[in-house]
Design a protein around this motif. Structure first.
Motif, mmCIF file in Angstrom:
data_model
loop_
_atom_site.group_PDB
_atom_site.id
_atom_site.type_symbol
_atom_site.label_atom_id
_atom_site.label_comp_id
_atom_site.label_asym_id
_atom_site.label_seq_id
_atom_site.Cartn_x
_atom_site.Cartn_y
_atom_site.Cartn_z
ATOM 1 N N SER A 47 0.996 -1.239 0.025
ATOM 2 C CA SER A 47 0.061 -0.017 0.015
ATOM 3 C C SER A 47 0.798 1.185 -0.072
ATOM 4 C CB SER A 47 -0.916 0.028 1.267
ATOM 5 O OG SER A 47 -1.803 -1.132 1.040
ATOM 6 N N ASP A 48 2.053 1.338 0.691
ATOM 7 C CA ASP A 48 3.184 2.448 0.631
ATOM 8 C C ASP A 48 3.380 2.382 -0.521
ATOM 9 O OD1 ASP A 48 3.464 3.024 3.699
ATOM 10 O OD2 ASP A 48 3.244 0.848 3.495
ATOM 11 N N ARG A 49 3.852 1.385 -1.383
ATOM 12 C CA ARG A 49 4.485 1.435 -2.594
ATOM 13 C C ARG A 49 3.630 1.879 -3.687
ATOM 14 N NH1 ARG A 49 3.730 -0.457 -7.136
ATOM 15 N NH2 ARG A 49 2.196 -1.645 -6.670
ATOM 16 N N HIS A 50 2.361 1.815 -3.760
ATOM 17 C CA HIS A 50 1.158 2.392 -4.544
ATOM 18 C C HIS A 50 1.162 3.880 -4.560
ATOM 19 C CE1 HIS A 50 -1.365 -0.866 -5.963
ATOM 20 N NE2 HIS A 50 -1.285 -1.352 -4.736
ATOM 21 N N VAL A 51 1.679 4.554 -3.062
ATOM 22 C CA VAL A 51 1.934 6.008 -3.147
ATOM 23 C C VAL A 51 3.070 6.377 -3.552
ATOM 24 C CG1 VAL A 51 2.012 7.985 -1.446
ATOM 25 C CG2 VAL A 51 0.487 5.990 -0.975
ATOM 26 N N LEU A 52 4.153 5.766 -3.393
ATOM 27 C CA LEU A 52 5.393 6.045 -3.844
ATOM 28 C C LEU A 52 5.430 6.135 -5.403
ATOM 29 C CD1 LEU A 52 7.618 4.458 -1.335
ATOM 30 C CD2 LEU A 52 6.855 6.637 -1.041
ATOM 31 N N ASP A 53 4.800 4.989 -6.055
ATOM 32 C CA ASP A 53 4.924 4.900 -7.655
ATOM 33 C C ASP A 53 3.731 5.573 -8.435
ATOM 34 O OD1 ASP A 53 6.964 3.094 -6.944
ATOM 35 O OD2 ASP A 53 5.741 1.241 -7.365
ATOM 36 N N GLY A 199 2.895 -13.008 -2.343
ATOM 37 C CA GLY A 199 3.438 -12.064 -1.306
ATOM 38 C C GLY A 199 3.314 -12.130 0.243
ATOM 39 N N GLY A 200 3.542 -10.997 0.809
ATOM 40 C CA GLY A 200 3.267 -10.998 2.257
ATOM 41 C C GLY A 200 1.858 -11.255 2.671
ATOM 42 N N VAL A 201 0.640 -10.476 1.915
ATOM 43 C CA VAL A 201 -0.503 -10.731 2.146
ATOM 44 C C VAL A 201 -0.986 -12.189 1.704
ATOM 45 C CG1 VAL A 201 -3.085 -10.159 1.690
ATOM 46 C CG2 VAL A 201 -1.171 -8.355 1.924
ATOM 47 N N GLY A 202 -0.536 -12.477 0.491
ATOM 48 C CA GLY A 202 -1.042 -13.886 0.062
ATOM 49 C C GLY A 202 -0.540 -15.145 0.916
ATOM 50 N N ILE A 264 -3.371 -9.552 -4.841
ATOM 51 C CA ILE A 264 -2.149 -9.000 -5.551
ATOM 52 C C ILE A 264 -2.743 -7.485 -6.036
ATOM 53 C CG2 ILE A 264 -0.595 -8.643 -7.725
ATOM 54 C CD1 ILE A 264 -1.161 -11.548 -8.083
ATOM 55 N N GLY A 265 -3.805 -7.229 -6.114
ATOM 56 C CA GLY A 265 -4.299 -6.136 -6.582
ATOM 57 C C GLY A 265 -4.131 -5.910 -8.239
ATOM 58 N N ARG A 266 -3.968 -6.977 -8.968
ATOM 59 C CA ARG A 266 -3.795 -6.837 -10.579
ATOM 60 C C ARG A 266 -5.082 -6.952 -11.067
ATOM 61 N NH1 ARG A 266 -2.000 -10.200 -14.312
ATOM 62 N NH2 ARG A 266 -0.645 -9.183 -16.166
ATOM 63 N N VAL A 267 -5.746 -5.985 -12.110
ATOM 64 C CA VAL A 267 -6.910 -6.232 -12.561
ATOM 65 C C VAL A 267 -7.106 -7.554 -13.450
ATOM 66 C CG1 VAL A 267 -8.564 -5.199 -14.561
ATOM 67 C CG2 VAL A 267 -7.242 -3.786 -12.720
ATOM 68 N N GLN A 268 -6.050 -7.953 -13.915
ATOM 69 C CA GLN A 268 -6.222 -9.289 -14.991
ATOM 70 C C GLN A 268 -6.462 -10.337 -13.990
ATOM 71 O OE1 GLN A 268 -4.061 -6.959 -15.185
ATOM 72 N NE2 GLN A 268 -3.308 -6.136 -17.525
ATOM 73 N N THR A 269 -5.755 -10.488 -12.806
ATOM 74 C CA THR A 269 -6.067 -11.607 -11.961
ATOM 75 C C THR A 269 -7.288 -11.495 -11.178
ATOM 76 O OG1 THR A 269 -4.747 -10.443 -10.489
ATOM 77 C CG2 THR A 269 -3.557 -12.257 -11.714
ATOM 78 N N MET A 270 -7.790 -10.432 -10.869
ATOM 79 C CA MET A 270 -9.115 -10.075 -10.359
ATOM 80 C C MET A 270 -10.151 -10.609 -11.151
ATOM 81 S SD MET A 270 -8.337 -6.377 -8.756
ATOM 82 C CE MET A 270 -9.744 -6.333 -7.472
ATOM 83 N N GLN A 271 -10.087 -10.370 -12.460
ATOM 84 C CA GLN A 271 -11.058 -10.746 -13.775
ATOM 85 C C GLN A 271 -11.146 -12.245 -13.824
ATOM 86 O OE1 GLN A 271 -11.053 -6.827 -16.551
ATOM 87 N NE2 GLN A 271 -9.931 -8.421 -16.856
ATOM 88 N N GLN A 272 -9.906 -12.732 -13.537
ATOM 89 C CA GLN A 272 -9.840 -14.174 -13.793
ATOM 90 C C GLN A 272 -10.332 -14.926 -12.460
ATOM 91 O OE1 GLN A 272 -5.743 -15.672 -13.802
ATOM 92 N NE2 GLN A 272 -6.270 -17.220 -15.294
ATOM 93 N N LEU A 273 -10.353 -14.358 -11.602
ATOM 94 C CA LEU A 273 -10.864 -15.350 -10.056
ATOM 95 C C LEU A 273 -12.304 -16.059 -10.210
ATOM 96 C CD1 LEU A 273 -8.888 -15.239 -7.635
ATOM 97 C CD2 LEU A 273 -10.655 -13.814 -6.657
ATOM 98 N N PRO A 274 -13.180 -15.296 -10.727
ATOM 99 C CA PRO A 274 -14.511 -16.287 -10.847
ATOM 100 C C PRO A 274 -14.295 -17.481 -11.591
ATOM 101 C CG PRO A 274 -15.080 -13.956 -11.120
ATOM 102 C CD PRO A 274 -13.355 -14.122 -11.186
ATOM 103 N N VAL A 286 -8.816 -9.208 -2.089
ATOM 104 C CA VAL A 286 -8.195 -8.790 -1.090
ATOM 105 C C VAL A 286 -7.083 -7.801 -1.561
ATOM 106 C CG1 VAL A 286 -6.622 -9.265 0.865
ATOM 107 C CG2 VAL A 286 -8.180 -10.775 -0.020
ATOM 108 N N GLY A 287 -6.466 -7.886 -2.626
ATOM 109 C CA GLY A 287 -5.349 -6.930 -3.069
ATOM 110 C C GLY A 287 -5.897 -5.754 -3.678
ATOM 111 N N LEU A 288 -5.295 -4.485 -3.498
ATOM 112 C CA LEU A 288 -5.808 -3.329 -4.067
ATOM 113 C C LEU A 288 -5.086 -2.769 -5.343
ATOM 114 C CD1 LEU A 288 -5.929 -1.663 -0.493
ATOM 115 C CD2 LEU A 288 -7.802 -2.827 -1.523
ATOM 116 N N PRO A 289 -5.973 -2.538 -6.219
ATOM 117 C CA PRO A 289 -5.220 -2.063 -7.515
ATOM 118 C C PRO A 289 -5.087 -0.549 -7.311
ATOM 119 C CG PRO A 289 -7.879 -2.364 -7.955
ATOM 120 C CD PRO A 289 -7.291 -2.891 -6.177
ATOM 121 N N PRO A 290 -4.360 -0.034 -8.433
ATOM 122 C CA PRO A 290 -4.379 1.383 -8.345
ATOM 123 C C PRO A 290 -5.803 2.129 -8.754
ATOM 124 C CG PRO A 290 -2.752 0.372 -10.098
ATOM 125 C CD PRO A 290 -3.738 -0.676 -9.480
#
Length: 371
Positions: A47-53, A199-202, A264-274, A286-290
């Motif tokens: 979440s911090d990285r989202h801000v920095l990037d 990653g850490g959350v996963g 992850i918060g990646r749109v492509q994997t969120m769409q694949q989840l169902p 769970v992951g948060l996208p931009p």
């Protein structure tokens, strides 16, 4: 001012790319109902990285960090439940404690919380620069600092036997993963589960799934190294991501998982989840996208198969209830969390820690402060 403490902190100003600078700022004394905590450990979170990037916008200058554990070193007027010397984990989502959501046990749903504005509940900040201008604690925490001021209810007392590095992660990544399994998905023993992103959350989700008795537990990632970590955390299967992932999951689970988590918060994997869950299954984001990114879902198939999509905000946590539960599970050996930490660094190494995260080299870095 005499009651202002000079504190070293990792500050993001937005004028030097994604770089943080370690600076000395002023931290005012705790006010009514607040405590000052000497930070002993702070996690380095995506979440911090989202801000920095540049993917999320916050008030600047920002004292970064929101995963913290430490020791209470000062209490403001009106504090009743904490004392100097108490070991605490910080809850970054500082709900109002009064609205219908808060009083019905859903503080994560509080719409009056000012945490996302990097302000304390009263709408102010205790941080200041040398010229007296304000600085802002990211997510009302600003954990990457020698000390922080938070409301009493956001500092959750835990057993002193929990190491500070582990305790810091309970405040976000571990707590979020645990809550996504227990509070949001309500996984029961014997259910088949998939976790996309190790990653850490996963990894925290995988650990909580093992605690809940899920089987099989399938970890999915693009990194063989992270998949090895996932197996250590409790995954029974490890799969590389790919176009045929749905078919491989269906084969391993006899038709699809009961529950799948995107961490992850990646749109492509969120769409694949169902696609990874069986009819009647649950897909948990769970992951948060931009900011501003949209997820496309086939609504007809979702309805026809009776699948449920669950948004997980802070794991549906009630921190005063759930943080001690996680700490207790760790102390009993049921939730081994030490393995989630891949690097322990100093505050001066914070930029290197974020660079390692961008390269996918670490599960979780934790900043340690001198006692």
């Amino acid at each position: 001012m005499a009651d202002t403490k000079q504190v070293q902190a990792a500050v993001y100003r937005g004028d030097n790319g994604d770089r943080l600078s370690v600076e000395t700022l002023g931290l005012a004394a705790p006010q009514h109902g607040e405590v000052r905590v000497a930070v002993r450990a702070a996690g380095v979170c995506g979440s911090d990285r989202h801000v920095l990037d540049g993917e999320w916008q916050v008030q600047l200058p920002a004292v970064m960090g929101h995963e913290a554990a430490g020791v209470v070193e000062a209490v403001g007027p009106g504090v009743r439940g904490l004392g100097i010397g108490d070991h605490v984990v910080i809850a970054w989502h500082q709900a109002c404690q009064r609205c219908g959501e808060c009083t019905s046990g859903k503080p994560w749903a509080c719409t009056r919380a000012k945490s996302n504005d990097s302000l304390l509940p009263d709408g102010t900040t205790r941080w200041s620069e040398a010229d007296g201008s304000a600085a802002f604690p990211y997510l009302a925490t600003g954990a990457m600092a020698e000390a922080i001021v938070v409301p009493e209810f956001a500092a959750i007392k835990i057993d002193e036997r929990v190491p500070f590095d582990v305790a810091s992660l309970i405040g976000c990544s571990v707590g979020t993963g645990y809550g996504a399994v227990v509070n949001n998905a309500r996984v029961v023993a014997g259910e088949a589960a998939v976790v996309v992103g190790a990653g850490g959350v996963g990894l925290s989700i995988i650990s909580a799934l093992r605690l809940a008795g899920a089987t099989p537990i399938i970890a999915v990632d693009v990194s063989e190294a992270k998949l090895r970590e996932a197996r250590r955390a409790g995954a029974t299967h490890a799969m590389m991501s790919g176009a045929d992932l749905g078919e491989r999951i269906a084969e391993a689970t006899d038709g699809g998982a009961d529950v799948a988590f995107e961490a992850i918060g990646r749109v492509q994997t969120m769409q694949q989840l169902p696609e990874l869950i069986r009819p009647g299954g649950r897909a948990v984001f769970v992951g948060l996208p931009p900011e501003g990114q949209k997820v496309e879902i086939d609504g007809l198939l979702l309805a026809y198969d009776g699948k449920t999509i669950i948004g997980s905000n802070y794991g549906g946590l009630v921190p005063a209830r759930d943080f001690p539960r996680v700490a207790s599970a760790y102390l009993s050996g049921a939730l081994p969390l030490d393995e989630l930490i891949s690097a322990r660094v100093r505050l001066d190494d914070v930029n290197e820690a974020f660079d390692a995260m961008r390269r996918g080299e670490r599960t979780r870095s934790v900043i340690l402060f001198d006692a």
